[in-house]
Design a protein around this motif. Structure first.
Motif, PDB file in Angstrom:
ATOM      1  N   ILE A  88      11.813   0.302 -11.406  1.00  0.00           N
ATOM      2  CA  ILE A  88      13.034   0.868 -10.813  1.00  0.00           C
ATOM      3  C   ILE A  88      12.938   0.854  -9.294  1.00  0.00           C
ATOM      4  CG2 ILE A  88      14.368   2.992 -10.508  1.00  0.00           C
ATOM      5  CD1 ILE A  88      13.671   3.675 -13.448  1.00  0.00           C
ATOM      6  N   PHE A  89      11.813   1.338  -8.770  1.00  0.00           N
ATOM      7  CA  PHE A  89      11.666   1.425  -7.320  1.00  0.00           C
ATOM      8  C   PHE A  89      11.397   0.063  -6.679  1.00  0.00           C
ATOM      9  CE2 PHE A  89      10.847   5.860  -8.551  1.00  0.00           C
ATOM     10  CZ  PHE A  89      11.694   6.507  -7.667  1.00  0.00           C
ATOM     11  N   ASN A  90      10.715  -0.812  -7.390  1.00  0.00           N
ATOM     12  CA  ASN A  90      10.469  -2.145  -6.833  1.00  0.00           C
ATOM     13  C   ASN A  90      11.768  -2.928  -6.662  1.00  0.00           C
ATOM     14  OD1 ASN A  90       7.682  -2.302  -6.312  1.00  0.00           O
ATOM     15  ND2 ASN A  90       7.211  -2.568  -8.487  1.00  0.00           N
ATOM     16  N   ARG A  91      12.714  -2.735  -7.577  1.00  0.00           N
ATOM     17  CA  ARG A  91      14.004  -3.422  -7.457  1.00  0.00           C
ATOM     18  C   ARG A  91      14.806  -2.933  -6.262  1.00  0.00           C
ATOM     19  NH1 ARG A  91      14.411  -2.681 -13.094  1.00  0.00           N
ATOM     20  NH2 ARG A  91      15.961  -1.038 -12.775  1.00  0.00           N
ATOM     21  N   ALA A  92      14.473  -1.748  -5.758  1.00  0.00           N
ATOM     22  CA  ALA A  92      15.257  -1.133  -4.683  1.00  0.00           C
ATOM     23  C   ALA A  92      14.927  -1.687  -3.304  1.00  0.00           C
ATOM     24  CB  ALA A  92      15.047   0.382  -4.691  1.00  0.00           C
ATOM     25  N   ASP A 144       0.829  -1.206   0.000  1.00  0.00           N
ATOM     26  CA  ASP A 144       0.000   0.000   0.000  1.00  0.00           C
ATOM     27  C   ASP A 144       0.860   1.252   0.000  1.00  0.00           C
ATOM     28  OD1 ASP A 144      -2.663   1.372   0.371  1.00  0.00           O
ATOM     29  OD2 ASP A 144      -1.653   2.040   2.210  1.00  0.00           O
ATOM     30  N   GLU A 145       1.944   1.252   0.806  1.00  0.00           N
ATOM     31  CA  GLU A 145       2.840   2.416   0.839  1.00  0.00           C
ATOM     32  C   GLU A 145       3.495   2.635  -0.514  1.00  0.00           C
ATOM     33  OE1 GLU A 145       4.340   2.574   5.473  1.00  0.00           O
ATOM     34  OE2 GLU A 145       5.285   1.129   4.112  1.00  0.00           O
ATOM     35  N   LEU A 146       3.900   1.545  -1.160  1.00  0.00           N
ATOM     36  CA  LEU A 146       4.523   1.671  -2.481  1.00  0.00           C
ATOM     37  C   LEU A 146       3.517   2.176  -3.507  1.00  0.00           C
ATOM     38  CD1 LEU A 146       6.666  -1.599  -2.505  1.00  0.00           C
ATOM     39  CD2 LEU A 146       7.527   0.745  -2.386  1.00  0.00           C
ATOM     40  N   ASP A 147       2.305   1.642  -3.478  1.00  0.00           N
ATOM     41  CA  ASP A 147       1.287   2.104  -4.436  1.00  0.00           C
ATOM     42  C   ASP A 147       1.014   3.595  -4.269  1.00  0.00           C
ATOM     43  OD1 ASP A 147       1.037  -0.379  -5.574  1.00  0.00           O
ATOM     44  OD2 ASP A 147      -0.687  -0.981  -4.350  1.00  0.00           O
ATOM     45  N   ARG A 148       0.945   4.059  -3.026  1.00  0.00           N
ATOM     46  CA  ARG A 148       0.700   5.483  -2.778  1.00  0.00           C
ATOM     47  C   ARG A 148       1.887   6.330  -3.270  1.00  0.00           C
ATOM     48  NH1 ARG A 148      -3.487   6.731   0.754  1.00  0.00           N
ATOM     49  NH2 ARG A 148      -4.545   4.904   1.647  1.00  0.00           N
TER      50      ARG A 148
END
Length: 255
Positions: free
Chosen positions: A227-231, A192-196
């Motif tokens: 990009i951000f998911n890989r981090a 949820d935090e990533l989606d936001r």
């Protein structure tokens, strides 16, 4: 902890003995002792050390591995150094003409663990720095240990060789994941935090005109999310990124 086990050996009552045949320099003995204690090995035996024993250079190079140095035993004959051992392994880059089992350090570790678990006492012999072990040393051993290295250059110094054996011994007895993320005081971000975060970022990119070609927008947005998911972002990192987005817009960040 089992009877006879010692904390400095990782709870093992009788870890492998290290036997150095005719070591030449106190510096090398000390560095080998340091490598031993790194890996929970404390029983060091010397056969005819060239510069005698005790040796100030050995103590200095042990860098605090005093328990190894202080309990080092010295022998005039290899047979006496090996007398109380049930199994003996010898390290060499050349197997010579002997017909012997040959282990790598990684393969030797579980073998020694199994032997020690059965109450056996095992030891690993290392030859002189310049020449390595001789044929008579190989004949005294149950098996040979050879480190698979660059065939064009297999030379190791004494401490390196001891560390390779000791490291594999220690690793065979610990349960440490091959990879882990250090989180300190935070924790992984939730979906949820990533989606936001993604929605916030994409909205600001829309406002700035970044997605100029509407047909390309879905693919570009997916690439940004990848990009951000890989981090492997943490909760705190997501909050920081959202604060940065607000700041670049010229607004004031509100937690």
């Amino acid at each position: 902890m089992p009877d006879g086990a010692r904390p400095e050996t990782g709870g093992i009552a009788n870890p492998p003995v290290i036997i150095l045949i005719e070591p030449q320099l106190g510096d090398n003995i000390g560095k080998a002792a340091r490598a031993m204690l790194n890996c929970g090995l404390v029983d060091l035996r010397l056969v005819r050390p060239r510069d005698g024993w005790p040796n100030d250079r050995a103590t200095a190079n042990a860098s605090g591995a005093d328990i190894v140095i202080d309990n080092t035993k010295v022998f005039e004959r290899e047979e006496d150094a090996l007398a109380d051992l049930n199994r003996v392994y010898v390290t060499t880059a050349r197997t010579r003409d002997a017909i012997k089992p040959v282990f790598t350090p990684k393969g030797l570790a579980p073998e020694m663990r199994a032997n020690v678990a059965q109450g056996e006492k095992v030891g690993v012999m290392f030859g002189p720095e310049r020449t390595g072990v001789r044929n008579e040393h190989i004949s005294m051993a149950d098996a040979v240990v050879t480190v698979p290295l660059n065939p064009g250059f297999t030379s190791l110094n004494l401490a390196q060789a001891v560390l390779l054996i000791g490291y594999e011994w220690w690793q065979a007895g610990v349960d440490v994941p091959d990879y882990q993320m250090m989180m300190n005081d935070t924790f992984p971000a939730t979906r949820d935090e990533l989606d936001r975060l993604f929605e916030h970022l994409e909205a600001e990119l829309d406002n700035s005109g970044f997605f100029r070609v509407e047909a390309k927008r879905p693919n570009m947005a997916r690439n940004i999310r990848n990009i951000f998911n890989r981090a492997n972002l943490t909760h705190q990192e997501v909050q920081t990124l959202r604060g940065m987005i607000v700041a670049m817009r010229g607004g004031k960040h509100k937690p």
